[in-house]
Design an enzyme around this catalytic site. Sequence first.
Site, PDB file in Angstrom:
ATOM      1  N   GLY A  84      41.210  -8.630  -6.162  1.00  0.00           N
ATOM      2  CA  GLY A  84      40.081  -9.294  -6.827  1.00  0.00           C
ATOM      3  C   GLY A  84      40.070  -9.095  -8.330  1.00  0.00           C
ATOM      4  N   SER A 152      49.954  -3.326 -12.417  1.00  0.00           N
ATOM      5  CA  SER A 152      50.314  -2.060 -13.090  1.00  0.00           C
ATOM      6  C   SER A 152      50.246  -0.878 -12.112  1.00  0.00           C
ATOM      7  CB  SER A 152      49.418  -1.817 -14.299  1.00  0.00           C
ATOM      8  OG  SER A 152      48.050  -1.965 -14.022  1.00  0.00           O
TER       9      SER A 152
END
Length: 241
Positions: A84, A152
Site C-alpha cells: 500500500g 527498499s
Amino acid sequence: MFKETNIRSIVKGISWRFIATTTTIVIVYFFFGRLDLAIVAGVIETILKVALYWGHERIWHKIRWGKQRIEPFNLWFTGLPLSGKTTIADRVYKELEKLQIPIERLDSKDIREVIPNIGFSREERNRHMHRIGHLIKTLQHNSISTVASFVSPYRESRKAIRKMVKNSIVVYVKADIETCKARDYKGSYEKALNGEYKNFTGVDDVYEEPQHAEIVIDTDKLSVDEAVAIIVEFVKKKYVK
C-alpha cells in the site's frame, strides 16, 4: 516557496483601496456635504495609498527578518510489494501540495522506467538506492522536499539514504505477506512463485523490517485516510509549523 508577484500585490492593493476609498468619500460627504470634494479626496487618497502600499510590500518582501524557512524533508515509504506504499504516498503528496511547499513525488515504477535494466540483485538494488539518494539530495539543494516510495528491502540501503539526505522520515508501510498477495491485482506474487520473477521481495528475497522507522503504518489496522492523516500531521508538526 511561492513568490508574490507585482501584479498580485497591485490587485490586492486595489481591492482593499476600493473599500477604503468608498469609506473616505462617504465620510467627506457626511462632514462637508459636497460630493465633488468627496470624490476628489477619494481619488487622490487612492492613488497615493496604492503606490505606498505597493512600495511597502516590496520592501518587506526583501527583509528576511521574521521569515521562517521550511527545511526540505524526505518522506521515505518502504514495505513489501503491494503493501500500500504507493497508494498512501500518492494521497500524502496531494495533501502536502495543498500547503504550498515545493515538493516532488518519486516512485520506484516511474524511476525504473527512466533507468531501465537496473536489475534486482542485492548489489544492484543498493546501487540504485544510491542513485535515488543523490537525486533527492539534488532536489533538497533547491529547497524541494520529496515523497518517495520504494520497496527498499535492505537496511544498508535505507541507512545510506538517511546519510545522504536531510530530514529523512522513514514510513514503514507494514502488511502481512498474505494481505499483500490478496491485493496483488497484477499477479506479481504468483509469477514470482512460478519462477517468472527472480529476487522478488517476500518470495525468494528477504525484506528486512526497519528498526528505527519514524512512522509505522499497519495497513491491516489503519485505513488509507487514517494513515494519511497520521503522516501529514507528523510533517506539519515537525517541518511546516
